[in-house]
Design a protein around this motif. Structure first.
Motif, PDB file in Angstrom:
ATOM      1  N   LEU A 184       0.834  -1.207   0.000  1.00 14.21           N
ATOM      2  CA  LEU A 184       0.000   0.000   0.000  1.00 14.21           C
ATOM      3  C   LEU A 184       0.866   1.254   0.000  1.00 14.21           C
ATOM      4  CD1 LEU A 184      -3.042  -0.776   2.333  1.00 14.21           C
ATOM      5  CD2 LEU A 184      -2.929  -0.790  -0.165  1.00 14.21           C
ATOM      6  N   GLY A 185       1.876   1.257  -0.880  1.00 14.43           N
ATOM      7  CA  GLY A 185       2.731   2.429  -1.016  1.00 14.43           C
ATOM      8  C   GLY A 185       2.055   3.542  -1.792  1.00 14.43           C
ATOM      9  N   ASN A 186       2.827   4.546  -2.144  1.00 14.05           N
ATOM     10  CA  ASN A 186       2.280   5.698  -2.857  1.00 14.05           C
ATOM     11  C   ASN A 186       1.820   5.372  -4.264  1.00 14.05           C
ATOM     12  OD1 ASN A 186       2.753   7.367  -0.639  1.00 14.05           O
ATOM     13  ND2 ASN A 186       4.825   7.881  -1.322  1.00 14.05           N
ATOM     14  N   ASP A 187       2.199   4.215  -4.758  1.00 20.49           N
ATOM     15  CA  ASP A 187       1.775   3.838  -6.106  1.00 20.49           C
ATOM     16  C   ASP A 187       0.393   3.206  -6.121  1.00 20.49           C
ATOM     17  OD1 ASP A 187       2.600   1.609  -4.744  1.00 20.49           O
ATOM     18  OD2 ASP A 187       3.527   0.637  -6.469  1.00 20.49           O
ATOM     19  N   VAL A 188      -0.264   3.120  -4.964  1.00 27.65           N
ATOM     20  CA  VAL A 188      -1.613   2.576  -4.883  1.00 27.65           C
ATOM     21  C   VAL A 188      -2.595   3.703  -4.557  1.00 27.65           C
ATOM     22  CG1 VAL A 188      -3.152   1.010  -3.631  1.00 27.65           C
ATOM     23  CG2 VAL A 188      -0.821   0.284  -4.185  1.00 27.65           C
ATOM     24  N   GLN A 189      -3.604   3.852  -5.375  1.00 32.70           N
ATOM     25  CA  GLN A 189      -4.621   4.890  -5.193  1.00 32.70           C
ATOM     26  C   GLN A 189      -5.989   4.252  -5.037  1.00 32.70           C
ATOM     27  OE1 GLN A 189      -4.328   7.544  -8.528  1.00 32.70           O
ATOM     28  NE2 GLN A 189      -2.159   8.021  -8.177  1.00 32.70           N
ATOM     29  N   ALA A 190      -6.813   4.822  -4.168  1.00 37.60           N
ATOM     30  CA  ALA A 190      -8.172   4.331  -3.980  1.00 37.60           C
ATOM     31  C   ALA A 190      -9.079   4.916  -5.060  1.00 37.60           C
ATOM     32  CB  ALA A 190      -8.687   4.725  -2.600  1.00 37.60           C
ATOM     33  N   ARG A 191      -9.889   4.055  -5.665  1.00 36.64           N
ATOM     34  CA  ARG A 191     -10.844   4.488  -6.678  1.00 36.64           C
ATOM     35  C   ARG A 191     -12.213   3.920  -6.328  1.00 36.64           C
ATOM     36  NH1 ARG A 191      -7.697   7.666  -7.390  1.00 36.64           N
ATOM     37  NH2 ARG A 191      -6.409   8.158  -9.213  1.00 36.64           N
ATOM     38  N   ALA A 192     -13.226   4.787  -6.345  1.00 34.21           N
ATOM     39  CA  ALA A 192     -14.580   4.368  -6.006  1.00 34.21           C
ATOM     40  C   ALA A 192     -15.359   4.081  -7.287  1.00 34.21           C
ATOM     41  CB  ALA A 192     -15.278   5.443  -5.193  1.00 34.21           C
ATOM     42  N   LEU A 193     -15.892   2.884  -7.406  1.00 33.25           N
ATOM     43  CA  LEU A 193     -16.684   2.469  -8.560  1.00 33.25           C
ATOM     44  C   LEU A 193     -18.147   2.365  -8.116  1.00 33.25           C
ATOM     45  CD1 LEU A 193     -14.348  -0.405  -9.849  1.00 33.25           C
ATOM     46  CD2 LEU A 193     -14.162   2.060 -10.264  1.00 33.25           C
ATOM     47  N   ARG A 194     -18.978   3.258  -8.605  1.00 36.75           N
ATOM     48  CA  ARG A 194     -20.366   3.336  -8.172  1.00 36.75           C
ATOM     49  C   ARG A 194     -21.206   2.197  -8.736  1.00 36.75           C
ATOM     50  NH1 ARG A 194     -23.190   7.949  -6.851  1.00 36.75           N
ATOM     51  NH2 ARG A 194     -24.968   6.529  -7.022  1.00 36.75           N
ATOM     52  N   LEU A 195     -21.984   1.575  -7.858  1.00 35.21           N
ATOM     53  CA  LEU A 195     -22.975   0.615  -8.309  1.00 35.21           C
ATOM     54  C   LEU A 195     -24.103   1.374  -8.987  1.00 35.21           C
ATOM     55  CD1 LEU A 195     -21.375  -1.158  -6.282  1.00 35.21           C
ATOM     56  CD2 LEU A 195     -23.544  -2.216  -5.655  1.00 35.21           C
ATOM     57  N   GLY A 196     -24.600   0.824 -10.077  1.00 38.49           N
ATOM     58  CA  GLY A 196     -25.680   1.460 -10.816  1.00 38.49           C
ATOM     59  C   GLY A 196     -25.183   2.312 -11.959  1.00 38.49           C
ATOM     60  N   THR A 197     -23.907   2.693 -11.928  1.00 36.10           N
ATOM     61  CA  THR A 197     -23.343   3.489 -13.029  1.00 36.10           C
ATOM     62  C   THR A 197     -22.102   2.781 -13.562  1.00 36.10           C
ATOM     63  OG1 THR A 197     -22.148   4.858 -11.412  1.00 36.10           O
ATOM     64  CG2 THR A 197     -24.287   5.663 -12.184  1.00 36.10           C
ATOM     65  N   THR A 198     -20.932   3.014 -12.916  1.00 35.58           N
ATOM     66  CA  THR A 198     -19.707   2.342 -13.353  1.00 35.58           C
ATOM     67  C   THR A 198     -19.864   0.831 -13.285  1.00 35.58           C
ATOM     68  OG1 THR A 198     -18.410   4.192 -12.510  1.00 35.58           O
ATOM     69  CG2 THR A 198     -17.216   2.176 -13.019  1.00 35.58           C
ATOM     70  N   LEU A 199     -20.466   0.375 -12.209  1.00 29.22           N
ATOM     71  CA  LEU A 199     -20.772  -1.051 -12.066  1.00 29.22           C
ATOM     72  C   LEU A 199     -22.267  -1.220 -12.318  1.00 29.22           C
ATOM     73  CD1 LEU A 199     -18.673  -1.717  -8.846  1.00 29.22           C
ATOM     74  CD2 LEU A 199     -18.243  -2.771 -11.067  1.00 29.22           C
TER      75      LEU A 199
END
Length: 604
Positions: free
Chosen positions: A383-398
């Protein structure tokens, strides 16, 4: 040295549109292009001489039995001189499994003494077993002190700890007490937090592994001690102590867990037995080996992360292995690291023997086999600086598919999980339903699924995830079993990882949760009786479900899918109270503007 997976003997004992997601600038490192020149292990120079059932008296008078494997001359006699010592402590009865634990004596043949001990209340050792209890932990210190004493004519005072599973977990408890002479440890598939990792993932009891494991310890503990022929009276007393331990510890704990007693909740009992409770006291070099389909998948990177944060020389190796595969000799072909035997020798030669030239700098801090691409990759940390959190919305992206295309309804299907890799993983690699390990599409019919459009670029994931779901139910409790999957163009569905959360245990301790880029990437739930929250039928509630960590690539043209079910059989089973509250409850997932359900993923 070959290792014993804790459930090896159980086989004998039991019948059984396109989308582009943001990418960090840094790409994953392919080990095939960065590996240093091959390190070569030194050859074997000794034979092996074994002294069995040496009695070691603990400070409370209980005698533990150990086997001592010593470097030997060509004629089989023990070699003269003193050697560094490797200690393994097992609950699986060394008389029945010692030859497997000692394996091919790889380290002994290269100048180490190997001490194999039956822990208290098991094998030929006296006392009653209580699974990593405080007295057993004290035994670890006293065994280490005994093995490094100048009174042992074969010991030079330098010590390493080694072993898989149970024999990996107790290394942390021994190392945390700082025995004199301890130089390094090599834990293979250790737990970090026994409650969250395996006993009650998400708050329901593990019915796939825990009963089998306790049954194995009990069965091997009731085998007459190896000393029965020479000291029958003492052996009978030891056997009676073991039987007393089974009825005084194993039976009450299992019964309490499934009836909803204190054993069903986190608390002091599990804290005492969790390596993460003592890892900050460990200050010797540690090589952690884990598996992406291991029962301790969650805790292995967390142990490494804490060690590294404390400045302890450490490495993390994770492969696509079940518990049995990782513990009994995992396949490292293509990793550039050699075999696990060679890695252990390399680690101990450098830190225990003090040899230079082991090329440890060529072993990156983190090495893992990326699911999907099937490539060995490395990283400078977890979980270093090369890892970013991304939120994938249910109903749209998912987008919803299958049952979720209606109203996101999750029906109560008690066999959900059975036709999936979950069965293989949570029986430690022993049991599986034919045709169900590598394709989850049948199992997904028992839940509600959401998936992306085909990706236009590969998506690399590394770390834990969080399914933040807004749900309601017709019951007063229930389980969210969330699976993260890779859907290939041909429709086949590969399970990457999963997480579980009971609704009444949805309370979160934010100070212990891992946040990244404004999102909760790894929620932490207390799982105590006091922290339980009532569930009102029909009322929408937010539930964060911790998805266990993995390293994976979703290839271009593939889809990322999340499937939500309300059971994960045979892995988890509700206790009697949970069963009464939510067994027949129908869960609804809400994904509108007021209820932004989403999957938070670690994008590398």
């Amino acid at each position: 040295m070959k290792r014993l997976a804790p459930l090896v003997l159980t086989v004998l004992l039991l019948p059984l549109g396109a989308l582009v997601l943001p990418q960090p600038a840094r790409a994953a490192t392919d080990i095939a292009t960065t590996a240093s020149p091959r390190w070569t292990a030194r050859p074997a120079t000794y034979g092996v001489a074994v002294q069995r059932d040496v009695e070691v008296t603990m400070s409370d008078g209980v005698k533990l039995a150990v086997d001592v494997y010593r470097p030997a001359n060509a004629d089989g006699t023990p070699a003269t001189g003193r050697f560094p010592v490797i200690l393994t402590q097992t609950p699986y009865n060394k008389a029945a499994t010692g030859s497997v634990l000692a394996g091919d004596n790889y380290l002994v043949e290269r100048g180490y003494v190997y001490v194999l001990a039956d822990v208290r209340g098991t094998g030929s050792s006296q006392g009653q077993w209580d699974s990593f209890g405080s007295r057993e932990q004290r035994d670890g210190l006293e065994l280490a002190t005994w093995a490094t004493s100048r009174a042992r004519p074969w010991s030079d005072g330098r010590l390493g700890l080694y072993g898989a599973s149970y024999m990996a977990i107790n290394q942390f408890f021994t190392a945390a007490q700082h025995p004199k002479g301890l130089k390094a440890i090599f834990p293979i598939v250790p737990a970090g937090d026994v409650y969250r990792d395996v006993v009650a993932s998400g708050g329901q009891i593990d019915a796939g592994f825990i009963p089998l494991w306790l049954g194995l310890v009990t069965a091997t503990g009731l085998v007459p001690p190896a000393t029965a022929a020479t000291a029958p009276d003492a052996a009978l007393l030891t056997l009676l102590q073991h039987a007393g331990g089974a009825f005084g510890f194993q039976v009450p704990e299992v019964t309490g867990a499934f009836t909803g007693d204190d054993a069903a909740y986190d608390g002091p009992f599990y804290r005492v037995r969790s390596p993460l409770s003592v890892v900050d006291k460990v200050d010797v070099p540690t090589f952690v080996v884990g598996g992406e389909y291991d029962i301790f998948q969650r805790g292995e990177p967390m142990l490494y992360q804490r060690l590294r944060a404390n400045g302890v020389p450490s490495r993390l190796l994770i492969g696509p292995w079940t518990h049995l595969q990782a513990a009994s000799g995992p396949d490292l072909a293509g990793s550039g690291l050699g075999s696990l035997d060679e890695l252990a020798l390399r680690w101990f030669d450098h830190y225990v023997r003090g040899d230079d030239g082991q090329q440890l700098s060529s072993i990156k801090p983190v090495t893992y086999r990326e699911l999907g691409s099937d490539s060995w990759r490395t990283d400078s940390g977890w979980l270093g600086n090369d890892v970013q959190a991304r939120a994938l919305r249910l109903g749209t992206t998912l987008a919803p598919t299958g049952l979720a295309a209606g109203a996101g309804v999750v029906p109560p299907v008690p066999v959900s999980g059975l036709c999936s890799r979950s069965t293989l993983q949570w029986t430690a690699g022993i049991a599986q339903v034919p045709g169900c390990v590598d394709d989850d599409r049948v199992n997904d019919l028992t839940g509600a699924s959401y998936q992306t459009a085909p990706l236009t670029k590969p998506l690399h994931l590394l770390g834990p995830m969080n399914a933040r779901l807004y749900v309601s139910t017709t019951g007063t409790d229930g389980l969210l079993a969330v699976t993260v999957e890779d859907v290939a163009p041909d429709g086949s569905v590969t399970r990457l990882t999963a997480g579980w959360q009971t609704l009444r245990h949805r309370a979160e301790t934010t100070s212990k949760s891992v946040r990244r880029d404004g999102e909760v990437l790894q929620p932490w739930h207390p799982f105590t009786r006091a922290a339980e929250q009532a569930v009102t039928p029909g009322k929408v509630m937010r539930v964060d479900t911790e998805i266990f960590p993995t390293g994976a690539e979703i290839a271009a043209g593939h889809r990322l899918r999340i499937t939500v079910a309300s059971y994960d059989a045979p892995h988890l089973l509700p206790n009697v109270t949970q069963l009464a509250r939510g067994a027949a409850g129908v869960v609804t997932i809400h994904d509108d503007a007021a209820h932004p359900s989403r999957l938070v993923v670690p994008v590398r």
